[in-house]
Design a protein around this motif. Structure first.
Motif, PDB file in Angstrom:
ATOM      1  N   PHE A   1       4.110  89.433 -11.878  1.00  0.00           N
ATOM      2  CA  PHE A   1       4.987  88.045 -11.651  1.00  0.00           C
ATOM      3  C   PHE A   1       4.298  86.766 -11.856  1.00  0.00           C
ATOM      4  O   PHE A   1       5.068  85.833 -10.862  1.00  0.00           O
ATOM      5  CB  PHE A   1       5.891  88.366 -10.601  1.00  0.00           C
ATOM      6  N   SER A   2       3.215  86.253 -12.619  1.00  0.00           N
ATOM      7  CA  SER A   2       2.624  85.285 -12.316  1.00  0.00           C
ATOM      8  C   SER A   2       2.305  84.614 -13.588  1.00  0.00           C
ATOM      9  O   SER A   2       1.286  84.806 -14.252  1.00  0.00           O
ATOM     10  CB  SER A   2       1.276  85.365 -11.748  1.00  0.00           C
ATOM     11  N   PRO A   3       3.244  83.869 -14.468  1.00  0.00           N
ATOM     12  CA  PRO A   3       2.932  83.419 -15.566  1.00  0.00           C
ATOM     13  C   PRO A   3       2.000  82.394 -15.537  1.00  0.00           C
ATOM     14  O   PRO A   3       1.321  81.888 -16.587  1.00  0.00           O
ATOM     15  CB  PRO A   3       4.440  82.747 -16.015  1.00  0.00           C
ATOM     16  N   SER A   4       1.783  81.816 -14.558  1.00  0.00           N
ATOM     17  CA  SER A   4       0.736  80.481 -14.259  1.00  0.00           C
ATOM     18  C   SER A   4      -0.578  81.047 -14.328  1.00  0.00           C
ATOM     19  O   SER A   4      -1.461  80.238 -14.919  1.00  0.00           O
ATOM     20  CB  SER A   4       1.056  79.659 -12.924  1.00  0.00           C
ATOM     21  N   ALA A   5      -0.745  82.580 -14.016  1.00  0.00           N
ATOM     22  CA  ALA A   5      -2.183  83.023 -14.138  1.00  0.00           C
ATOM     23  C   ALA A   5      -2.443  83.098 -15.755  1.00  0.00           C
ATOM     24  O   ALA A   5      -3.744  83.045 -16.215  1.00  0.00           O
ATOM     25  CB  ALA A   5      -2.205  84.323 -13.747  1.00  0.00           C
ATOM     26  N   ILE A   6      -1.693  83.143 -16.541  1.00  0.00           N
ATOM     27  CA  ILE A   6      -1.457  83.208 -18.142  1.00  0.00           C
ATOM     28  C   ILE A   6      -1.577  81.681 -18.699  1.00  0.00           C
ATOM     29  O   ILE A   6      -2.464  81.292 -19.594  1.00  0.00           O
ATOM     30  CB  ILE A   6      -0.764  84.132 -18.694  1.00  0.00           C
ATOM     31  N   LEU A   7      -0.676  81.198 -18.472  1.00  0.00           N
ATOM     32  CA  LEU A   7      -0.205  79.756 -19.163  1.00  0.00           C
ATOM     33  C   LEU A   7      -0.712  78.376 -18.316  1.00  0.00           C
ATOM     34  O   LEU A   7      -0.404  77.671 -19.011  1.00  0.00           O
ATOM     35  CB  LEU A   7       1.225  79.791 -19.305  1.00  0.00           C
ATOM     36  N   GLY A   8      -1.222  78.490 -17.133  1.00  0.00           N
ATOM     37  CA  GLY A   8      -1.706  77.497 -16.423  1.00  0.00           C
ATOM     38  C   GLY A   8      -0.708  77.297 -15.486  1.00  0.00           C
ATOM     39  O   GLY A   8       0.562  77.569 -15.159  1.00  0.00           O
ATOM     40  N   SER A   9      -1.241  76.304 -14.490  1.00  0.00           N
ATOM     41  CA  SER A   9      -0.621  76.176 -12.990  1.00  0.00           C
ATOM     42  C   SER A   9       0.683  75.268 -13.227  1.00  0.00           C
ATOM     43  O   SER A   9       1.691  75.443 -12.671  1.00  0.00           O
ATOM     44  CB  SER A   9      -1.426  75.368 -12.049  1.00  0.00           C
ATOM     45  N   GLU A  10       0.765  74.480 -14.480  1.00  0.00           N
ATOM     46  CA  GLU A  10       1.889  73.761 -14.686  1.00  0.00           C
ATOM     47  C   GLU A  10       3.191  74.580 -14.921  1.00  0.00           C
ATOM     48  O   GLU A  10       4.261  74.127 -14.508  1.00  0.00           O
ATOM     49  CB  GLU A  10       1.816  72.787 -15.982  1.00  0.00           C
ATOM     50  N   ILE A  11       3.134  75.743 -15.478  1.00  0.00           N
ATOM     51  CA  ILE A  11       4.016  76.646 -15.672  1.00  0.00           C
ATOM     52  C   ILE A  11       4.819  77.142 -14.258  1.00  0.00           C
ATOM     53  O   ILE A  11       5.824  77.187 -14.203  1.00  0.00           O
ATOM     54  CB  ILE A  11       3.527  78.004 -16.629  1.00  0.00           C
ATOM     55  N   GLY A  12       3.694  77.412 -13.340  1.00  0.00           N
ATOM     56  CA  GLY A  12       4.123  77.686 -12.074  1.00  0.00           C
ATOM     57  C   GLY A  12       4.962  76.599 -11.365  1.00  0.00           C
ATOM     58  O   GLY A  12       6.302  77.068 -10.715  1.00  0.00           O
ATOM     59  N   TRP A  13       4.741  75.388 -11.494  1.00  0.00           N
ATOM     60  CA  TRP A  13       5.420  74.419 -10.910  1.00  0.00           C
ATOM     61  C   TRP A  13       6.960  74.119 -11.737  1.00  0.00           C
ATOM     62  O   TRP A  13       7.753  73.947 -10.885  1.00  0.00           O
ATOM     63  CB  TRP A  13       4.573  73.259 -11.036  1.00  0.00           C
ATOM     64  N   LEU A  14       6.920  74.643 -12.832  1.00  0.00           N
ATOM     65  CA  LEU A  14       7.846  74.409 -13.638  1.00  0.00           C
ATOM     66  C   LEU A  14       9.023  75.290 -13.179  1.00  0.00           C
ATOM     67  O   LEU A  14      10.257  75.087 -13.135  1.00  0.00           O
ATOM     68  CB  LEU A  14       7.543  74.369 -15.247  1.00  0.00           C
ATOM     69  N   ILE A  15       8.529  76.631 -13.163  1.00  0.00           N
ATOM     70  CA  ILE A  15       9.340  77.737 -12.740  1.00  0.00           C
ATOM     71  C   ILE A  15       9.611  77.574 -11.171  1.00  0.00           C
ATOM     72  O   ILE A  15      11.220  77.940 -10.997  1.00  0.00           O
ATOM     73  CB  ILE A  15       8.522  79.178 -12.560  1.00  0.00           C
ATOM     74  N   LEU A  16       8.953  76.853 -10.266  1.00  0.00           N
ATOM     75  CA  LEU A  16       9.475  76.547  -8.835  1.00  0.00           C
ATOM     76  C   LEU A  16      10.693  75.465  -9.021  1.00  0.00           C
ATOM     77  O   LEU A  16      11.638  75.411  -8.374  1.00  0.00           O
ATOM     78  CB  LEU A  16       8.471  76.029  -8.154  1.00  0.00           C
ATOM     79  N   MET A  17      10.608  74.390  -9.819  1.00  0.00           N
ATOM     80  CA  MET A  17      11.388  73.332 -10.164  1.00  0.00           C
ATOM     81  C   MET A  17      12.611  74.141 -10.452  1.00  0.00           C
ATOM     82  O   MET A  17      13.834  73.696 -10.391  1.00  0.00           O
ATOM     83  CB  MET A  17      10.818  72.180 -10.836  1.00  0.00           C
TER      84      MET A  17
END
Length: 242
Positions: A94-110
């Motif tokens: 469940f961690s797209p940012s591990a593949i696509l970068g931390s920016e994706i994680g913040w985008l998902i959070l927002m």
């Protein structure tokens, strides 16, 4: 032993048991909502459907859940259970940012926060349209999925202060209030889904929603308050962690 080891030591029985612990309350809650609504109708039109669904769906699920609990306990043996770090720190789920970068994680959070607010707004939209109900249902499901990803992907490592540690069990153990508000979040999402399904079911059968007005309002309030408090909790922890 950490919570990950406790939950998974009886795998696969424990995996099924945990999944049913999540599914059963939602299914039984939906059944209860329809049952309460049915009792408010003079002709109680859904009695047979409710009885069939209880015997053919809920009762078997409860039986399977009980069997899985017994098998989980019976399957436990003295073993070396892996730490959650071996799962959540290396190729975390469940961690797209591990593949696509931390920016994706913040985008998902927002997106999780924004869609949660949208869900609250939709709860109180007075115009009743089938399309709006479908949108509400889609948003509720999307919010649930986004929250699951955000929890693992960005929220847990950010709040724990461990950039590579995505374990939700550690997050809940270290911050019990997050566990509480996470539970409230799912109650809020479930209440929104229950309300939409209730309204759509009544409308499909040509029944008036007037007898259900107080019940629908209660579900709206429950959903809105639970989701709102959870979002405020999330924003508070993010602000403290940054």
């Amino acid at each position: 032993m950490c919570a990950y080891g406790v939950v998974n030591i009886g795998s696969p029985f424990s995996d099924i048991a945990v999944s049913l612990k999540i599914l059963l309350p939602f299914a039984y809650g939906m059944w209860l909502v329809v049952e309460i609504g049915n009792r408010r109708e003079p002709e109680i039109p859904f009695t047979r459907t409710l009885a069939d669904s209880f015997l053919k769906v809920l009762l078997p699920l409860v039986a399977v859940d009980s069997v899985m609990d017994v098998l989980t306990v019976a399957a436990i043996r003295p073993v070396l259970a892996p730490c959650c770090s071996s799962v959540y720190d290396v190729d975390p789920p469940f961690s797209p940012s591990a593949i696509l970068g931390s920016e994706i994680g913040w985008l998902i959070l927002m997106l999780t926060i924004a869609s949660s607010i949208l869900l609250i707004v939709l709860q109180w939209t007075e115009v009743w349209k089938p399309s709006l109900q479908i949108v509400s249902l889609i948003v509720a499901i999307a919010v649930g999925v986004l929250y699951l990803f955000a929890l693992h992907d960005t929220y847990a490592p950010l709040v724990l202060g461990l950039p590579t540690h995505h374990c939700p069990y550690c997050l809940f153990q270290e911050f019990p209030d997050i566990a509480l508000f996470s539970a409230l979040f799912w109650i809020g999402v479930a209440s929104a889904v229950w309300r939409v399904i209730l309204e759509m079911n009544w409308s499909r059968h040509g029944l008036s929603l007037v007898p259900l007005s107080s019940m629908i309002t209660a579900l709206r309030k429950t959903s809105s308050v639970c989701v709102l408090f959870s979002v405020v909790s999330m924003l508070s922890h993010i602000a403290l962690a940054i």
